[in-house]
Design an enzyme around this catalytic site. Structure first.
Site, PDB file in Angstrom:
ATOM      1  N   GLU A  99      12.757 -17.727 -33.866  1.00 48.69           N
ATOM      2  CA  GLU A  99      11.370 -17.571 -34.292  1.00 48.69           C
ATOM      3  C   GLU A  99      10.646 -16.655 -33.321  1.00 48.69           C
ATOM      4  OE1 GLU A  99       9.584 -21.229 -35.613  1.00 48.69           O
ATOM      5  OE2 GLU A  99       7.622 -20.647 -34.849  1.00 48.69           O
ATOM      6  N   ASP A 101       6.578 -15.635 -32.679  1.00 48.48           N
ATOM      7  CA  ASP A 101       5.274 -16.150 -33.112  1.00 48.48           C
ATOM      8  C   ASP A 101       4.073 -15.345 -32.635  1.00 48.48           C
ATOM      9  OD1 ASP A 101       6.505 -18.351 -34.238  1.00 48.48           O
ATOM     10  OD2 ASP A 101       6.192 -19.640 -32.506  1.00 48.48           O
ATOM     11  N   GLU A 103       0.278 -16.779 -33.095  1.00 46.08           N
ATOM     12  CA  GLU A 103      -0.578 -17.848 -33.597  1.00 46.08           C
ATOM     13  C   GLU A 103      -1.970 -17.658 -33.002  1.00 46.08           C
ATOM     14  OE1 GLU A 103       2.231 -21.630 -34.516  1.00 46.08           O
ATOM     15  OE2 GLU A 103       1.654 -21.397 -32.428  1.00 46.08           O
ATOM     16  N   HIS A 116      -1.713 -16.915 -29.190  1.00 46.33           N
ATOM     17  CA  HIS A 116      -0.567 -17.640 -28.663  1.00 46.33           C
ATOM     18  C   HIS A 116       0.705 -16.929 -29.128  1.00 46.33           C
ATOM     19  CE1 HIS A 116       1.680 -21.478 -27.740  1.00 46.33           C
ATOM     20  NE2 HIS A 116       2.475 -21.007 -28.694  1.00 46.33           N
ATOM     21  N   ASN A 118       5.101 -16.759 -28.721  1.00 57.01           N
ATOM     22  CA  ASN A 118       6.255 -17.547 -28.297  1.00 57.01           C
ATOM     23  C   ASN A 118       7.510 -16.942 -28.919  1.00 57.01           C
ATOM     24  OD1 ASN A 118       7.714 -19.549 -27.020  1.00 57.01           O
ATOM     25  ND2 ASN A 118       6.907 -21.243 -28.229  1.00 57.01           N
ATOM     26  N   ASN A 126       9.585 -22.702 -25.675  1.00 53.21           N
ATOM     27  CA  ASN A 126       9.025 -22.899 -24.333  1.00 53.21           C
ATOM     28  C   ASN A 126       8.885 -21.578 -23.577  1.00 53.21           C
ATOM     29  OD1 ASN A 126       8.891 -25.697 -24.702  1.00 53.21           O
ATOM     30  ND2 ASN A 126      10.960 -26.003 -23.902  1.00 53.21           N
ATOM     31  N   GLY A 197      -6.836 -27.846 -25.861  1.00 53.12           N
ATOM     32  CA  GLY A 197      -5.901 -28.949 -25.678  1.00 53.12           C
ATOM     33  C   GLY A 197      -6.143 -30.133 -26.584  1.00 53.12           C
TER      34      GLY A 197
END
Length: 288
Positions: A99, A101, A103, A116, A118, A126, A197
């Site tokens: 994947e 990403d 986001e 975001h 990844n 991670n 968060g």
């Protein structure tokens, strides 16, 4: 001032190029969930996704690809977008998936979106890096790009590189290069973690939330019949396509340094609390 002027010109040129190359959403994609909350606009030139307190929505490419350049223009949810996540990403399916990403994590009015990024390989991610943009992504369309080849993955915004993730298989780090992936886009509620968060929840009085997509461009190796690829190593003139060997030149390296020094807000390579056992080996290598 001169540098700013040149940057603006380059952004306008890139926007015109993407528009010229843009495909049609009806031809390239299909809305896969949302019960009518996803809508194709202008005969396929654009597409909108909406989220309310019952459901979000999403679409995906009809084909899957093994490497390519993927451009999408987005205008994100304006106003109080806390709790919402708008996405543009590539993903394979099944156990041990790959994947890549983008986001976009919404926020309360007046606070910036968090971009975001990844990378997953063989089911393991991670590898997050997050950024705040240098413009309001809700005021106008901007071009978000994923370049993926066998050597590296590059994330770009208006053709400015945010991040480079290199292939480090030579030191035992898996890299996504064997599983074909589709393009996915969605708008959904993730207020348990997305905004500060999870401290700020979605305010449903602002629903429906809507994000807009346009000028999709996919220049990649479509995988057909389960295994064979449509990709050719050269274009009609016999030249390798730019994305197949894409890497940063000196100007690109300076730009990514500027983005990461001025606009990066999280880097997994600097998070010793989350990774007390030590960072992944690729963190010790050059970013470029």
């Amino acid at each position: 001032m001169a540098n700013s002027h040149l940057l603006l010109i380059s952004i306008l040129i890139m926007g015109s190029l993407v528009a010229a190359l843009a495909g049609n959403f009806n031809d390239l994609t299909e809305i896969t969930w949302g019960e009518g909350r996803g809508k194709v606009l202008e005969g396929g030139k654009g597409l909108s996704l909406s989220l309310d307190n019952f459901s979000g929505s999403g679409f995906q490419s009809k084909n899957e690809y093994l490497f390519g350049r993927f451009d999408m223009q987005l205008k994100l949810v304006p106003g109080n977008s806390a709790g919402t996540v708008t996405t543009f990403f590539l993903s394979s399916q099944g156990e041990g998936h790959d994947e890549i990403d983008f986001e976009f994590l919404g926020n309360v009015t007046g606070e910036p979106y968090t971009v975001h990024t990844n990378v997953y390989s063989q089911g393991k991610g991670n590898k997050e890096q997050q950024f705040h943009l240098w413009f309001d992504p809700t005021a106008a369309f901007h071009t978000y790009t994923i370049v993926w080849n066998a050597h590296r993955i590059v994330f770009l915004v208006d053709n400015i590189p945010l991040r480079v993730y290199n292939n480090h298989e030579n030191i035992g780090i898996p890299f996504p290069k064997s599983q074909p992936m589709k393009v996915y886009c969605s708008l959904w509620n993730a207020d348990e973690w997305a905004t500060q968060g999870g401290r700020v929840k979605t305010d449903w009085s602002h629903a429906p939330f809507t994000a807009y997509y346009r000028n999709i461009n996919i220049d990649g190796c479509a995988v057909v019949s389960g295994s064979s690829s449509s990709c050719k190593s050269t274009d009609a003139a016999g030249n390798a396509k730019a994305w197949q060997t894409h890497e940063l030149d000196a100007k690109g390296r300076n730009r990514v340094r500027w983005v990461q020094s001025k606009h990066m807000v999280y880097n997994y390579c600097a998070d010793s609390k989350r990774f007390p056992q030590g960072h992944s080996q690729e963190c010790k290598r050059s970013r470029f």
